[in-house]
Design a protein around this motif. Sequence first.
Motif, mmCIF file in Angstrom:
data_model
loop_
_atom_site.group_PDB
_atom_site.id
_atom_site.type_symbol
_atom_site.label_atom_id
_atom_site.label_comp_id
_atom_site.label_asym_id
_atom_site.label_seq_id
_atom_site.Cartn_x
_atom_site.Cartn_y
_atom_site.Cartn_z
ATOM 1 N N LEU B 83 -7.583 -0.958 -3.816
ATOM 2 C CA LEU B 83 -6.737 0.070 -4.239
ATOM 3 C C LEU B 83 -5.856 -0.009 -5.592
ATOM 4 N N SER B 85 -6.738 -2.008 -8.104
ATOM 5 C CA SER B 85 -7.445 -2.696 -9.317
ATOM 6 C C SER B 85 -7.016 -1.496 -10.424
ATOM 7 N N ASP B 139 6.329 -3.788 -6.438
ATOM 8 C CA ASP B 139 7.249 -4.003 -5.562
ATOM 9 C C ASP B 139 6.846 -3.490 -3.920
ATOM 10 N N ALA B 140 7.617 -3.512 -3.284
ATOM 11 C CA ALA B 140 7.193 -3.137 -1.632
ATOM 12 C C ALA B 140 6.993 -1.532 -1.531
ATOM 13 N N LYS B 141 7.844 -0.928 -2.444
ATOM 14 C CA LYS B 141 7.799 0.690 -2.467
ATOM 15 C C LYS B 141 6.510 1.218 -3.233
ATOM 16 N N MET B 142 6.087 0.470 -4.292
ATOM 17 C CA MET B 142 4.932 0.615 -4.940
ATOM 18 C C MET B 142 3.654 0.215 -4.048
ATOM 19 N N ALA B 144 3.614 0.261 -0.839
ATOM 20 C CA ALA B 144 3.591 1.286 0.126
ATOM 21 C C ALA B 144 3.046 2.509 -0.210
ATOM 22 N N SER B 145 3.477 3.043 -1.468
ATOM 23 C CA SER B 145 2.716 4.245 -2.076
ATOM 24 C C SER B 145 1.499 4.316 -2.102
ATOM 25 N N TYR B 146 0.709 2.846 -2.481
ATOM 26 C CA TYR B 146 -0.612 2.837 -2.587
ATOM 27 C C TYR B 146 -1.239 2.898 -1.345
ATOM 28 N N PHE B 148 -0.066 4.737 1.316
ATOM 29 C CA PHE B 148 0.081 5.966 1.723
ATOM 30 C C PHE B 148 -1.161 6.873 1.012
ATOM 31 N N GLU B 175 7.654 -2.676 5.136
ATOM 32 C CA GLU B 175 7.595 -1.562 3.972
ATOM 33 C C GLU B 175 6.409 -0.772 4.080
ATOM 34 N N SER B 178 5.887 1.187 7.411
ATOM 35 C CA SER B 178 6.828 2.377 7.701
ATOM 36 C C SER B 178 6.160 3.445 7.211
ATOM 37 N N VAL B 179 5.046 3.384 6.169
ATOM 38 C CA VAL B 179 4.621 4.722 5.578
ATOM 39 C C VAL B 179 3.193 5.034 6.336
#
Lengths: 226, 226
Positions: B83, B85, B139-142, B144-146, B148, B175, B178-179
């Motif tokens: 995802l 790459s 980072d962790a949130k990015m 998690a965005s991938y 998602f 993280e 969590s999504v």
Amino acid sequence: MWKSWKHITKLDPDRKNSEELVKAVAESGTDAVMVSGTQNVTAEKVKKLLSMLKKYNVPTVVEPSDPSNVVYDADYLFVPTVLNSLDGEWITGKHAKWVFMNYKDKNFEDLFNRVVFEGYIVLNPNSAVAKVTRSLQMDAKMAASYAFIGERMMKLPIIYIEYSGTYGDPEVVKEVKSVLNSSRLFYGGGIDSREKAIEMLKYADTIIVGNVIYEKGLNAYLSTVP
Amino acid sequence: MWKSWKHITKLDPDRKNSEELVKAVAESGTDAVMVSGTQNVTAEKVKKLLSMLKKYNVPTVVEPSDPSNVVYDADYLFVPTVLNSLDGEWITGKHAKWVFMNYKDKNFEDLFNRVVFEGYIVLNPNSAVAKVTRSLQMDAKMAASYAFIGERMMKLPIIYIEYSGTYGDPEVVKEVKSVLNSSRLFYGGGIDSREKAIEMLKYADTIIVGNVIYEKGLNAYLSTVP
């Protein structure tokens, strides 16, 4: 509801969209109006065009080209992912950024369930969209192989053959259609007459018509509505 | 059935896999053995390892790294898509090529329904897999965005956090978890003790253990089986 659409009109928020033009399109018999453009698109221009469409009954769609200009005021949000791009940015990257920009926003997550994803296969190498997305060019069978991946691996509800600005090869559309089980097949590019509309609708479930309005006028456009 | 797996053992067909090693792994209590490697993998080596595993009851998985070395003899085929790459080749390109190589082969299309797709997020920048796939670091949130996007846009049944060769940050795995609503979360990288196995299983649904066998021996490996 969008799954029954056969004819979608794409209006470019960066072009001149007069009241008469918008009225003629909204009352043409088209199944939906999609507000979409690749160059100089701002949220303001999109909102203005949507507000002009509001007084009519026609369903509206926003198709964003970047997370920075997503507008949420239409009935649907159709989000493209460019299956044959050489750059991951156009397949997953911009999408992840969009999620990141709205991270754990409850409204966004609810909205996300109403988003419809489109698996683009961009096939006119001279188009702005092919250049910007560095889309790989290919024959009919390879295009169908990308479509297969879009449907079977990514479960995309729409596969979208995009010849942006030029009329494509019906044999490519036919070949792509032959591998799809469940995704709807959209075709866009160069439809400026009833003959071309009818020809592409032999294979595509839905045609997207747009430039003809700006380039050949309303009568040519109206002839494309089935 | 794979959805109930908590512990998967990854064996590299390019390493020395003795009869004793294979027996110990197959009888360890691990839920499945995945045959997978990135370097010097040939169909022959994969088949040889699968044939050694055949006499045991443990489920087998092949995880190919390229369309040229897919082997169809295992119980499952887990096919990665990377995802994060930068190169579309690793997200959709190799997959489309694989379809093209088997174009309209009925057996292939039937098989395709039994394939399980894994959305990799490759996070150790020093690993061979991160370099080859030019995976974006984040980072962790990015991350998690991938994840998602992997779940909501691509409907992937597995999101796979890959720290290949090094033990990752449990906060990142937490993280990402969590999504997710429906995808199973896999974690792989650097698990070489019971403590690390337990820590990652707090957030990941499934851990993948491999290098420890070759690098620290069977006892260290056996301690990671829950």
